[in-house]
Design an enzyme around this catalytic site. Structure first.
Site, PDB file in Angstrom:
ATOM      1  CG  ASP A 133      -3.371   6.860   2.056  1.00  0.00           C
ATOM      2  OD1 ASP A 133      -2.692   6.523   0.837  1.00  0.00           O
ATOM      3  OD2 ASP A 133      -4.337   7.500   2.254  1.00  0.00           O
TER       4      ASP A 133
ATOM      5  CG  HIS B  10       1.692  -0.126  -2.136  1.00  0.00           C
ATOM      6  ND1 HIS B  10       0.531   0.243  -1.327  1.00  0.00           N
ATOM      7  CD2 HIS B  10       1.544  -1.428  -2.710  1.00  0.00           C
ATOM      8  CE1 HIS B  10      -0.327  -0.910  -1.383  1.00  0.00           C
ATOM      9  NE2 HIS B  10       0.013  -1.754  -2.388  1.00  0.00           N
TER      10      HIS B  10
END
EC number: 6.3.4.4
Length: 416
Positions: free
Chosen positions: A14, A42
């Site tokens: 992340d 994403h």
């Protein structure tokens, strides 16, 4: 012959790889995914549109770029097809490895059952079935995308698999799929995916020989790597730069510049060691400012301060040439910003990542905060305290911060 540029996460996933891949994809001919499944995501913001990508490489947002999903990926056909529906004209722009393993619904059922059985020892997986799919691959009983092109062979393999594994399903309390229904489901996937399935290893060799500009993207982050992460609280694939070779059929000489992605602070999803986690108000503030909720699960992410010890480890493991420092603007308004500069371990101060991070305590150094970096596009436009923070991080990790992101917007990026 060209060399492939590589993007890799340096923390617990992340980190913001999607924005940097999207940024760099504008100047590359091919964007190639080498590992992971749809457990990672994403998020890319372009204008007023937000895209959440889980399996399709981020180059899909550049109409001139072609996209490759390599053999190191485990692919859920159902979720991949759903993701494809966001985009038009993918034919000729998307290539799926015939050696990539198929993730099926029963993998998710097994994943969730295992987590329930572990109780308070659960790893905190996304429950998407990634671990069981990779487990089948390593046990040599998995199914590969290329088998979708040979339905009769696939059917016989699936029937044999269920016969062999019925006791396992029963022991875990998982209902075994109805074979005919599953084969019909797979036939539907075949009709959609068949035009995209090919030998991507041969494709990769061809485009390298043709001097194409190639960008390789991983999933998740170094500290979740099956070998180099906080085992067993890790993913089931190789997330470090070396995985790009095995996951796409490349050799080490094919790899060019390695860009590592890291937030200006740290986050983690799920259970496992997180030395610089802030359990108080400042951790909550980081979460709110950074909108730190999982792309895949929606779970709130655990938040804490930049860990320079873990970062040095990640930089060395990956052979990083430059770091892209993401979400600097999330630290805007803090009076004081902490950095973990060492660990206390077994009564001693250490500056490396030990065998087990569970028992380390962070040693912090504090830096003065700043008012605003959001939207800055030049290094000199940053407040002096923000510049000092970045330069201090560079010295600690031994690598230049060549890219700095100051908002989710594509344009708000500093190139040094």
């Amino acid at each position: 012959m060209s060399k492939a540029d590589l993007i890799v996460g340096l923390q617990w996933g992340d980190e913001g790889k999607g924005k940097i891949v999207d940024h760099m994809a504008q100047t590359h001919d091919y964007v190639c995914r080498f590992a992971g499944g749809h457990n990672a995501g994403h998020t890319i913001v372009i204008g007023d549109k937000t895209y959440a990508l889980h399996l399709i490489p981020s180059g899909v947002l550049n109409p001139k770029a072609k996209n490759v999903v390599g053999n190191g990926v485990v692919l859920s056909p159902k979720d991949f097809i759903k993701e494809m529906e966001q985009f038009d004209n993918l034919e000729g722009r998307l290539f799926l490895s015939d050696k990539a393993h198929i993730l099926l619904p029963y993998h998710a059922d097994i994943d969730q059952a295992r987590e329930r059985m572990k109780g308070d020892k659960a790893i905190g997986t996304t429950g998407k079935g990634i671990g069981p799919a990779y487990g089948d691959k390593v046990a040599r009983v998995g199914h590969r995308l290329g088998e979708l092109l040979h339905p009769e062979k696939l059917a016989s393999k699936i029937i044999a698999f269920f016969e062999m594994n019925k006791p396992v399903f029963d022991a875990m309390g998982v209902e075994m799929p109805e074979t005919v229904a599953l084969l019909e489901e797979l036939e539907g996937y075949r009709k959609v995916l068949a035009p995209y399935i090919c030998d991507t290893t041969q494709l990769m060799w061809k485009i390298i020989d043709e001097d194409k500009r190639i960008l390789l993207e991983g999933a998740q982050g170094t500290m979740l790597d099956i070998d180099h992460g906080t085992y067993p609280y890790v993913t089931s694939s190789t997330t470090v730069s070396a995985g790009a070779c095995s996951g796409l059929g490349l050799n080490p000489k094919d790899i060019g510049k390695v860009t590592g992605i890291a937030k200006a602070y740290c986050t983690r999803v799920g259970n496992g060691p997180f030395p610089s986690e802030d359990m108080g108000k400042e951790g909550d503030r980081l979460r709110e400012n950074g909108h730190e909720f999982g792309t895949t699960t929606g779970r709130p992410r655990r938040c804490g301060w930049f860990d320079a010890v873990a970062m040095r480890h990640a930089v060395r493991v990956n052979g990083v040439d430059q770091v892209a420092l993401m979400k600097l603007d999330v630290l805007d308004g803090f009076d004081e910003i902490k950095v973990c500069v060492a660990y206390e371990f077994e009564g001693k101060e250490i500056d490396y990542v030990p065998y087990d991070l569970e028992d380390v305590k962070p040693i912090y150094k504090s830096f003065p905060g700043w008012e605003k970096t959001e939207g800055a596009r030049e290094f000199d436009a940053l407040p002096e305290t923000a510049k000092s923070y970045i330069l201090a991080l560079e010295e600690m990790i031994g690598t230049k911060m060549g890219i700095i992101s100051t908002s989710p917007e594509r344009e708000d990026t500093i190139i040094r």
